[in-house]
Design an enzyme around this catalytic site. Sequence first.
Site, short mmCIF file in Angstrom:
data_model
loop_
_atom_site.label_atom_id
_atom_site.label_comp_id
_atom_site.label_asym_id
_atom_site.label_seq_id
_atom_site.Cartn_x
_atom_site.Cartn_y
_atom_site.Cartn_z
N ASP A 70 19.76 9.65 -1.98
CA ASP A 70 19.49 8.91 -0.75
C ASP A 70 20.50 9.21 0.34
O ASP A 70 20.17 9.17 1.53
CB ASP A 70 19.48 7.40 -1.03
CG ASP A 70 18.09 6.89 -1.36
OD1 ASP A 70 17.14 7.28 -0.65
OD2 ASP A 70 17.94 6.13 -2.32
N GLU A 109 15.57 3.37 0.62
CA GLU A 109 16.55 3.21 1.71
C GLU A 109 15.95 3.79 2.98
O GLU A 109 15.93 5.01 3.17
CB GLU A 109 17.87 3.91 1.37
CG GLU A 109 18.62 3.27 0.21
CD GLU A 109 19.97 3.91 -0.04
OE1 GLU A 109 20.47 4.62 0.87
OE2 GLU A 109 20.53 3.71 -1.13
N HIS A 155 -0.41 11.28 13.91
CA HIS A 155 -1.55 11.76 14.69
C HIS A 155 -1.08 12.77 15.72
O HIS A 155 -0.10 12.51 16.44
CB HIS A 155 -2.26 10.60 15.39
CG HIS A 155 -3.02 9.71 14.46
ND1 HIS A 155 -4.15 10.12 13.79
CD2 HIS A 155 -2.81 8.41 14.07
CE1 HIS A 155 -4.62 9.12 13.04
NE2 HIS A 155 -3.80 8.08 13.19
N CYS A 197 -3.52 16.67 12.66
CA CYS A 197 -4.59 17.51 13.19
C CYS A 197 -3.99 18.64 14.03
O CYS A 197 -2.99 18.44 14.73
CB CYS A 197 -5.54 16.67 14.04
SG CYS A 197 -6.39 15.38 13.13
N SER A 223 -7.05 17.24 10.28
CA SER A 223 -6.43 17.04 8.97
C SER A 223 -6.99 15.75 8.41
O SER A 223 -6.85 14.68 9.03
CB SER A 223 -4.90 16.98 9.10
OG SER A 223 -4.30 16.88 7.84
N SER A 225 -8.13 12.63 5.53
CA SER A 225 -7.59 11.78 4.47
C SER A 225 -8.27 12.14 3.15
O SER A 225 -9.36 12.72 3.12
CB SER A 225 -7.82 10.31 4.80
OG SER A 225 -9.21 10.04 4.90
#
Length: 374
Positions: A70, A109, A155, A197, A223, A225
Amino acid sequence: MASHYGCSWLGKCVWWLIFMLMASCVVCSDLRHANNWAVLACTSRYWFNYRHVANTLSVYRSVKRLGIPDSQIILMLADDMACNPRNPEQGTVFNNRAHQLNVYGDDIEVDYRGYEVTVESFIRVLTGRLPDTVPRSKRLLTDDRSNVLVYMTGHGGEGFLKFQDAEEITSEELAAAFEQMWKKRRYSSLMYLIDTCQAASLYRTFYSPNIIAAASSRVGEDSLSHHADPAVGVSVIDRWTFYILEYLEKVKPNSKATVRDLFNSLNPTKVRSTPSLRTDLYPVSLDKVRITDFFGSVRSIDVPHNAPGVLSNMSSTDDESSHLAVREQNEFEYVSGKPAPVISKKVGTVDNSVNLLYAICLPALVLVVLVLSQ
């Protein structure tokens, strides 16, 4: 006269060899790395963009599993889906409808959350131009021996990616940020992944050395889902990221799988867009670059069998809490109060024996030239 001509010709050949060796040495030194970092950014907010948060958290889980701690991950989430009132299971984020894995987890985190995720903050993290008040945990403390993974999702359109539905980062701004990183010696090699996209439009303006760039779609393509979760009511992960994660789940910390293997595994029919890859800025074939050079941080070391109190074939990670961690500034490991022999570290794509060859050959060639010039 012939002797003089022969010496002159030989001297030119030797100088040419020196130049080629030095050029090769520069390339190799640029690709050596001693530590791994990741910058993972979800730039979308609002409940219907749940999948973008799940994308980023899934990549976060994968790089942590493969060894990046992390302390060397900058996680940026533009919205808090785990605590959203619409979430039927508070404190969780799932990347599949079966709810098999809560990618939000118990030890997450988040470094930049909500309205802290802006174009300005993202560029400042990359370039190191942060105010003095920003703590170390929110800084990208890389150097010229760092391999950096940059993952972004949200997006976008041709040449831009939206942040918070309020502003945009352009491909030119990204290219300029990476060039600043290179000029300031903030990376050895960099891998840029973008799931949006028309994603390939975001890397076409890059011009800095040692960058591998991969995108979920070509210019003019969306692009998509992967699937929706009826309990959540929205899509929970994007297709390109889903299939990258599917491959990474098979990768172990000491895996020899290459970056070429990863990207060859992406089937356009399944992704439903055309995964794109840019490699002209990277001087090494992807067949020779291991996935763990960017997605992991486990490092193998060679220790002589007769070293007192030391087990051979050890491995370590960059985790600061590990007592077996190999620190790049240390040349000796003290065991039982006695200095052990120098440990040969296998870091990056260049073996130390190559550097030793340069160290021996270059002075020898210079000496030959000096003798010939007398």
